[in-house]
Write a protein that holds these residues in place. Sequence first.
Motif, short mmCIF file in Angstrom:
data_model
loop_
_atom_site.label_atom_id
_atom_site.label_comp_id
_atom_site.label_asym_id
_atom_site.label_seq_id
_atom_site.Cartn_x
_atom_site.Cartn_y
_atom_site.Cartn_z
N GLN A 14 41.67 65.33 119.50
CA GLN A 14 42.96 64.78 119.91
C GLN A 14 43.51 63.76 118.91
N LEU A 15 43.44 64.17 117.64
CA LEU A 15 43.98 63.33 116.57
C LEU A 15 45.21 64.01 115.97
N THR A 16 46.14 63.22 115.51
CA THR A 16 47.29 63.78 114.79
C THR A 16 46.92 63.91 113.32
N GLN A 17 47.71 64.67 112.60
CA GLN A 17 47.50 64.78 111.16
C GLN A 17 47.64 63.41 110.51
N GLU A 18 48.56 62.63 111.00
CA GLU A 18 48.77 61.28 110.47
C GLU A 18 47.53 60.40 110.68
N GLN A 19 46.91 60.49 111.85
CA GLN A 19 45.72 59.68 112.13
C GLN A 19 44.55 60.07 111.21
N VAL A 26 44.51 59.42 102.75
CA VAL A 26 45.30 60.43 102.03
C VAL A 26 46.64 60.55 102.75
N SER A 27 47.55 61.31 102.19
CA SER A 27 48.84 61.50 102.84
C SER A 27 48.74 62.58 103.92
N ARG A 28 49.67 62.54 104.86
CA ARG A 28 49.71 63.56 105.91
C ARG A 28 49.91 64.94 105.30
N GLN A 29 50.67 65.02 104.21
CA GLN A 29 50.92 66.29 103.55
C GLN A 29 49.63 66.93 103.03
N VAL A 30 48.67 66.11 102.61
CA VAL A 30 47.37 66.62 102.17
C VAL A 30 46.67 67.31 103.33
N TYR A 45 35.72 64.45 100.54
CA TYR A 45 36.53 64.50 101.75
C TYR A 45 35.88 65.39 102.81
N CYS A 46 35.21 66.45 102.39
CA CYS A 46 34.49 67.30 103.34
C CYS A 46 33.42 66.48 104.05
N MET A 47 32.69 65.66 103.30
CA MET A 47 31.65 64.82 103.91
C MET A 47 32.27 63.82 104.89
N GLU A 48 33.41 63.25 104.52
CA GLU A 48 34.08 62.30 105.40
C GLU A 48 34.59 62.99 106.66
N LEU A 49 35.13 64.21 106.52
CA LEU A 49 35.59 64.97 107.68
C LEU A 49 34.42 65.32 108.60
N ALA A 50 33.31 65.74 108.01
CA ALA A 50 32.13 66.08 108.81
C ALA A 50 31.65 64.86 109.60
N LYS A 51 31.66 63.71 108.95
CA LYS A 51 31.25 62.47 109.61
C LYS A 51 32.25 62.10 110.72
N LEU A 52 33.52 62.20 110.42
CA LEU A 52 34.57 61.88 111.40
C LEU A 52 34.42 62.72 112.66
N TYR A 53 34.13 64.00 112.49
CA TYR A 53 34.05 64.92 113.63
C TYR A 53 32.63 65.13 114.14
N ASN A 54 31.64 64.44 113.54
CA ASN A 54 30.24 64.54 113.94
C ASN A 54 29.74 66.00 113.92
#
Length: 144
Positions: A14-19, A26-30, A45-54
């Motif tokens: 339940q996150l927006t692209q902006e969040q 990074v920018s929302r466009q990315v 960024y893949c590692m950060e996304l994996a961490k963000l989403y567990n």
Amino acid sequence: MINMNIKNLRIQHQLTQEQVAERLNVSRQVIVKWEKGESTPDIQYCMELAKLYNVTLDNLVNFNEQGNGLGVPPKGKHFFGIATLGERGQIVIPKKARDLFHLKSGDRLIIVGDEERGIAIVPEQMMSSFFNMVNLNFKQEEDK
């Protein structure tokens, strides 16, 4: 694959692209380009996304939900497929599960159940270790 996983995980959390963009700096466009598959995030960024989403990095990049209809599983959670119950109650545990939990022919498995949640299969040695740990804690409490 990764673009759909990035999008589905963002929606699931339940996150927006902006969040997401703000959290990754990074920018929302990315984020839009990653989700559309127009570009792919670098490994950092893949590692950060994996961490963000567990989720595991491997699942973030490679998970394909088309075969099972389920989303990317959280770290430590697995979907091994479907087992069919045989005429005499036999099931075949998928190879990936046997390998992950080091199960081999002759190992004893404990079947436990909860009428609301279903059945669980636990290797005997894991259950024994758990009971030994609980028993030890009880003894320590009694000694106090």
